[in-house]
Design a protein around this motif. Structure first.
Motif, short mmCIF file in Angstrom:
data_model
loop_
_atom_site.label_atom_id
_atom_site.label_comp_id
_atom_site.label_asym_id
_atom_site.label_seq_id
_atom_site.Cartn_x
_atom_site.Cartn_y
_atom_site.Cartn_z
N SER A 102 0.84 -1.20 0.00
CA SER A 102 0.00 0.00 0.00
C SER A 102 0.88 1.24 0.00
O SER A 102 2.11 1.16 0.06
CB SER A 102 -0.90 0.01 1.24
N ASN A 120 -5.93 5.75 -0.46
CA ASN A 120 -6.83 4.59 -0.44
C ASN A 120 -6.68 3.72 -1.69
O ASN A 120 -6.82 2.50 -1.62
CB ASN A 120 -8.28 5.06 -0.30
N GLY A 145 -3.89 3.30 -3.45
CA GLY A 145 -2.62 2.59 -3.49
C GLY A 145 -2.21 2.33 -4.93
O GLY A 145 -2.32 3.20 -5.80
#
Length: 254
Positions: A53, A74, A76
């Motif tokens: 991530s 979010n 990634g």
């Protein structure tokens, strides 16, 4: 069908368990990097290869491509299929695989010294306009056994017209390796010798002398100085005069 985003993590060797205690130990280090963002308005993000991530994304809009900082965090690596043209995405997957092959073939003591640089295009979320960026990735934190845990990625605008210029610089000795796309391997660049005149011009460039002033000092035309500059950049595999000066000084060429 396999998710394209997950393919970026295929070359990564399995990492030992990294618990919350380990994250707490490095948090002060990461906080310092975030402070630099506010001071210099840098566009960068931090990849967590263990969690697969983004650990942090700076608020600078250059990399965000019309998304908010939180949205990119979010997303990634799902950000890449959304914002990178398909041809460039193939290049990123190739250099990612060959880059990590290079990384794992290095002695553990040198792995933190490798920085990979490359240019690719980003599409804006709203109007689909495209910009060319330069992207530099450097290992930030390694595990005790030398595997990559976190990396920092610095994003700047590129002056190049086409994606590519994929190379690795070893920061300890400034050795450069260019990606041979056909062979899918990084090859060490052999340094070409500079002529005495090229060295002379590069020394003037290093102290900030303009092209016109260099021409007057040497009794040659501006166009001749520019031709020498072009040859210098080509010999040193540099994209800018500043990069050429930096590389030449590290290699004791001037």
């Amino acid at each position: 069908m396999k998710n394209i985003s997950s393919s970026f993590f295929d070359p990564i060797q399995q990492t030992r368990y990294i618990g919350s205690e380990n994250y707490r130990k490095v948090e002060h280090y990461l906080e310092a990097l975030q402070a630099l963002t506010k001071l210099y308005d840098l566009s960068f993000y931090i990849v967590d290869y263990y969690k697969k991530s983004f650990h942090y994304v700076s608020p600078n809009p250059l990399f965000l491509s019309g998304y908010s900082q939180e949205e990119v965090m979010n997303l990634g690596y799902d950000f890449y299929p959304l914002c990178v043209p398909s041809d460039d995405l193939e290049l990123l997957l190739l250099l990612n695989k060959t880059g990590f092959n290079f990384f794992y073939n290095l002695p553990v003591s040198r792995r933190e010294k490798a920085t990979i640089s490359y240019d690719f295009r980003l599409k804006h979320k709203g109007n689909q306009s495209v910009i060319m960026i330069n992207h530099k990735l450097s290992p930030l934190i390694l595990t005790d056994d030398g595997n990559i845990w976190m990396a920092i990625c610095l994003v700047t605008l590129s002056t190049r017209k086409e994606p590519g210029d994929v190379h690795i610089i070893m920061q300890d000795d400034k050795t450069r390796y260019n990606l041979n796309i056909e062979e899918k391997v990084f090859e060490q660049v052999k340094i070409k010798k500079l002529t005495n005149r090229e060295k002379e011009i590069l020394r003037y460039i290093a102290i900030g002398i303009s092209t016109n002033a260099i021409a007057k000092k040497l009794g040659i035309s501006d166009s001749t100085v520019k031709n020498h500059k072009t040859k210098i950049l080509k010999k040193l595999n540099a994209s800018t005069s500043a990069e050429a000066v930096f590389f030449a000084s590290k290699q004791n060429l001037i």
